[in-house]
Scaffold this motif. Structure first.
Motif, mmCIF file in Angstrom:
data_model
loop_
_atom_site.group_PDB
_atom_site.id
_atom_site.type_symbol
_atom_site.label_atom_id
_atom_site.label_comp_id
_atom_site.label_asym_id
_atom_site.label_seq_id
_atom_site.Cartn_x
_atom_site.Cartn_y
_atom_site.Cartn_z
ATOM 1 N N ALA A 32 0.558 -1.354 -0.317
ATOM 2 C CA ALA A 32 -0.412 -0.371 0.022
ATOM 3 C C ALA A 32 0.952 1.076 0.211
ATOM 4 C CB ALA A 32 -1.252 -0.566 1.606
ATOM 5 N N GLU A 33 0.700 2.065 -1.102
ATOM 6 C CA GLU A 33 1.187 3.603 -1.004
ATOM 7 C C GLU A 33 1.050 4.480 1.001
ATOM 8 O OE1 GLU A 33 2.359 5.212 -3.191
ATOM 9 O OE2 GLU A 33 2.013 3.225 -4.765
ATOM 10 N N PRO A 34 2.087 5.270 0.908
ATOM 11 C CA PRO A 34 1.904 5.317 2.677
ATOM 12 C C PRO A 34 1.142 6.422 3.072
ATOM 13 C CG PRO A 34 4.385 5.631 1.044
ATOM 14 C CD PRO A 34 3.375 5.636 0.180
ATOM 15 N N GLU A 35 0.129 7.013 2.460
ATOM 16 C CA GLU A 35 -0.418 7.598 2.354
ATOM 17 C C GLU A 35 -2.112 6.611 2.730
ATOM 18 O OE1 GLU A 35 -0.491 8.048 -2.163
ATOM 19 O OE2 GLU A 35 0.541 8.043 -0.212
ATOM 20 N N HIS A 36 -1.905 5.236 2.881
ATOM 21 C CA HIS A 36 -2.691 4.903 3.074
ATOM 22 C C HIS A 36 -2.359 3.496 3.614
ATOM 23 C CE1 HIS A 36 -5.316 6.820 -0.224
ATOM 24 N NE2 HIS A 36 -4.646 6.676 -1.138
ATOM 25 N N PHE A 37 -1.434 3.186 4.133
ATOM 26 C CA PHE A 37 -0.801 2.679 5.079
ATOM 27 C C PHE A 37 -1.024 2.871 6.548
ATOM 28 C CE2 PHE A 37 2.496 0.618 7.627
ATOM 29 C CZ PHE A 37 2.291 -1.051 7.038
ATOM 30 N N ASP A 38 -1.433 1.559 7.518
ATOM 31 C CA ASP A 38 -1.433 1.692 8.687
ATOM 32 C C ASP A 38 -1.462 0.154 8.888
ATOM 33 O OD1 ASP A 38 -2.681 1.891 11.904
ATOM 34 O OD2 ASP A 38 -3.711 3.218 11.427
ATOM 35 N N ALA A 39 -0.273 0.096 10.280
ATOM 36 C CA ALA A 39 0.173 -1.352 10.522
ATOM 37 C C ALA A 39 -0.924 -1.706 11.356
ATOM 38 C CB ALA A 39 1.149 -0.911 11.084
ATOM 39 N N LEU A 40 -1.442 -0.713 12.412
ATOM 40 C CA LEU A 40 -2.662 -0.998 13.157
ATOM 41 C C LEU A 40 -3.861 -1.696 12.979
ATOM 42 C CD1 LEU A 40 -1.788 1.131 15.719
ATOM 43 C CD2 LEU A 40 -1.127 -0.580 15.443
ATOM 44 N N TYR A 77 -10.218 2.113 12.630
ATOM 45 C CA TYR A 77 -10.656 2.406 11.229
ATOM 46 C C TYR A 77 -10.518 3.434 10.737
ATOM 47 C CZ TYR A 77 -13.007 -2.524 12.988
ATOM 48 O OH TYR A 77 -13.056 -3.464 12.866
ATOM 49 N N PHE A 78 -10.782 4.424 11.551
ATOM 50 C CA PHE A 78 -10.836 5.671 10.898
ATOM 51 C C PHE A 78 -9.239 6.452 10.709
ATOM 52 C CE2 PHE A 78 -14.176 5.122 13.660
ATOM 53 C CZ PHE A 78 -14.807 4.200 12.651
ATOM 54 N N GLY A 79 -7.842 5.841 10.896
ATOM 55 C CA GLY A 79 -6.805 6.223 10.822
ATOM 56 C C GLY A 79 -6.007 6.916 12.206
ATOM 57 N N ALA A 80 -4.928 6.770 12.375
ATOM 58 C CA ALA A 80 -4.829 7.606 13.414
ATOM 59 C C ALA A 80 -5.387 8.666 13.783
ATOM 60 C CB ALA A 80 -3.006 7.904 13.032
ATOM 61 N N PRO A 81 -5.519 8.552 15.150
ATOM 62 C CA PRO A 81 -6.086 9.744 15.846
ATOM 63 C C PRO A 81 -5.782 11.053 15.219
ATOM 64 C CG PRO A 81 -5.614 8.251 17.586
ATOM 65 C CD PRO A 81 -4.451 7.764 16.301
ATOM 66 N N ASP A 82 -4.514 11.171 15.435
ATOM 67 C CA ASP A 82 -4.104 12.455 14.581
ATOM 68 C C ASP A 82 -3.574 12.391 12.964
ATOM 69 O OD1 ASP A 82 -2.212 10.683 14.901
ATOM 70 O OD2 ASP A 82 -0.380 11.918 15.456
ATOM 71 N N GLY A 83 -4.192 11.668 12.353
ATOM 72 C CA GLY A 83 -4.347 11.376 10.959
ATOM 73 C C GLY A 83 -5.091 12.248 10.358
#
Length: 252
Positions: free
Chosen positions: A45-53, A210-216
């Protein structure tokens, strides 16, 4: 019947139900299996769409359904089988019966939630391969702890609904569409998101990325991760209280 005796009786009921082993095992297997598949799909996945958690905990949206079924059958099954009458005859203090039932259910839910969260974490990170993160990385302990709390609360919420509706069929008819189709599907409609974000599961999953990192930039909730757990806890308390009122005021 004394409190310890009521607890022992409820444990025997849960342990001897055929559905218990199947639903609890399915929760763990689904949580781990879906996490691995999600992690594998996000490897490139591209960095802007990637979240390991997100990779580890997205699958809990389906794995939780087996835990919900367990909670509903544990509480509502007695009404379908008619065993609620001898149960209340043996434990005439309905509050004691209710607390014993919830205590045993909560212990089972806590045990299987811990196993499911562990399976989801390790499987999801294994699926990510070289892009995995560690348990000590920023935000990870909060999300892992939140995942555990979320699953326990969702089981107790389902138990409260089942007791309020006094049966498994009615409770499942409400909960499965709500969790699987209703709030998640409606939650994707921008115009309704202001309301659906406060539904129990939609509030709780905010801590699972689910909706990204809280500060993202993708995080669009009106509350923080632990605020979402607080909203979910309030829903759970209301459901359990409604179940207690239903138990006390209505005949078996």
């Amino acid at each position: 019947m004394s409190g310890p005796a009521a607890l022992a009786a409820e444990w025997v009921k849960v342990r001897t139900l055929r559905s218990t082993a199947w639903t609890l095992a399915l929760t763990v297997v689904a949580g781990g299996g879906l996490a691995y598949l999600t992690g594998w799909s996000l490897r490139r996945a591209e960095p802007e769409h990637f979240d390991a958690l997100f990779a580890s905990f997205y699958g809990l949206s389906l794995a939780q359904l087996a835990l919900v079924v367990f909670a509903v059958l544990t509480v509502g099954g007695e009404y379908g089988s008619g065993t609620i009458r001898p149960t209340l005859a043996a434990v005439p203090r309905r509050g004691r019966y209710y607390l014993a039932k919830l205590a045993v259910l909560a212990l089972c839910a806590a045990a299987v939630s811990a196993l499911t969260v562990a399976a989801a974490w390790f499987a999801g990170q294994a699926g990510l391969a070289s892009r995995h993160t560690t348990l000590t990385a920023d935000g990870v302990p909060r999300t892992v702890a939140g995942a555990f709390v979320y699953l326990v609360l969702i089981a107790l919420f389902a138990a409260g609904v089942a007791q309020t509706l006094r049966g498994s069929t009615a409770a499942l008819a409400v909960l499965l569409p709500l969790f699987f189709l209703g709030s998640q599907g409606l939650g994707n409609i921008p115009g309704l998101r202001r309301v659906t974000q406060f539904l129990p599961d939609q509030a709780g999953v905010a801590i699972l990325h689910y909706f990204g990192a809280p500060d993202g930039p993708r995080y669009d909730r009106a509350f923080g991760p632990w605020g979402g757990i607080g909203i979910m806890a309030l829903w759970t308390a209301l459901a359990l209280a409604a179940g207690h009122v239903s138990l006390r005021r209505r005949d078996a």
